[in-house]
Design a protein around this motif. Structure first.
Motif: not given
Length: 207
Positions: A171, A179-180, A182, A184
């Motif tokens: 990402g 992020s939510h 995670c 990246r």
């Protein structure tokens, strides 16, 4: 009528055949090659040392800038050049034998540590406010080359899960803490990290 038809056909041909935007070729020179070599020496992987600027070099510069408290724009400015001559030294949290990885949430960095020595340093983007990546010690479990996130309806390339639905995956890291939950990692290095993180690999997430 016939003339209008000819004009319409010509317009359609131009739309689908002629390029709409020019793609700039990467800039290649000896100075860029020297920077790539220096970043590699300092354990910031930037891909092949070819003297050509690109996503890999930008990601390596961003990681280096984060490690040295600089603005992580991926641009080789005067402050970054100076830091390359006198870089900060990052020390791992754990010096246990074997290989493990550490996620430094404060610096937004991922450290690959082997036998107590930092071998590679990557830029990352962890969870945003309200979705913070959990701190603690975990183990890599499920791995999927292309994982579907049910809650967010999106594909996660090169996903290595280490805490429930929290995973490393490819990402953008241009924006920190986005992020939510995670972690990246730059798309340019996602595959090599995926291959490195075997099931059972220890993951330490620091505050």
């Amino acid at each position: 009528m016939k003339a209008r038809l000819i004009l319409l056909v010509a317009a359609l041909v131009a739309m689908f055949i002629l390029p709409t935007t020019a793609v700039a070729a990467p800039r290649c020179d000896d100075k860029t090659a020297a920077v790539q070599e220096r970043l590699s020496e300092l354990h910031f992987p930037g891909g092949v040392v070819d003297g050509c600027s690109g996503p890999s070099t930008k990601a390596a510069l961003q990681a280096f800038q984060k490690a040295n408290g600089l603005s992580a724009d991926g641009v080789l400015g005067p402050k970054t050049r100076a830091a390359l001559d006198a870089p900060a030294t990052l020390k791992p949290v754990s010096r246990k034998p074997g290989l493990h990885v550490e996620v430094d949430r404060s610096r937004q960095l991922l450290l690959v540590v082997e036998d107590g020595t930092v071998e590679r340093i990557y830029s990352v983007s962890t969870g945003k406010q309200g979705y913070e990546t959990p701190a603690g010690t975990f183990k890599v479990g499920r791995k999927e080359l292309r994982s579907w996130s049910v809650p967010y309806m999106v594909w996660l390339p090169y996903a290595s899960y280490f805490n429930g639905g929290v995973a490393f995956h490819a990402g953008t890291t241009d924006v920190e803490r986005a992020s939510h939950g995670c972690v990246r990692v730059p798309a340019a290095f996602a595959r090599e990290l995926y291959d490195l993180l075997e099931p059972g690999t220890t993951v330490i997430v620091t505050r």
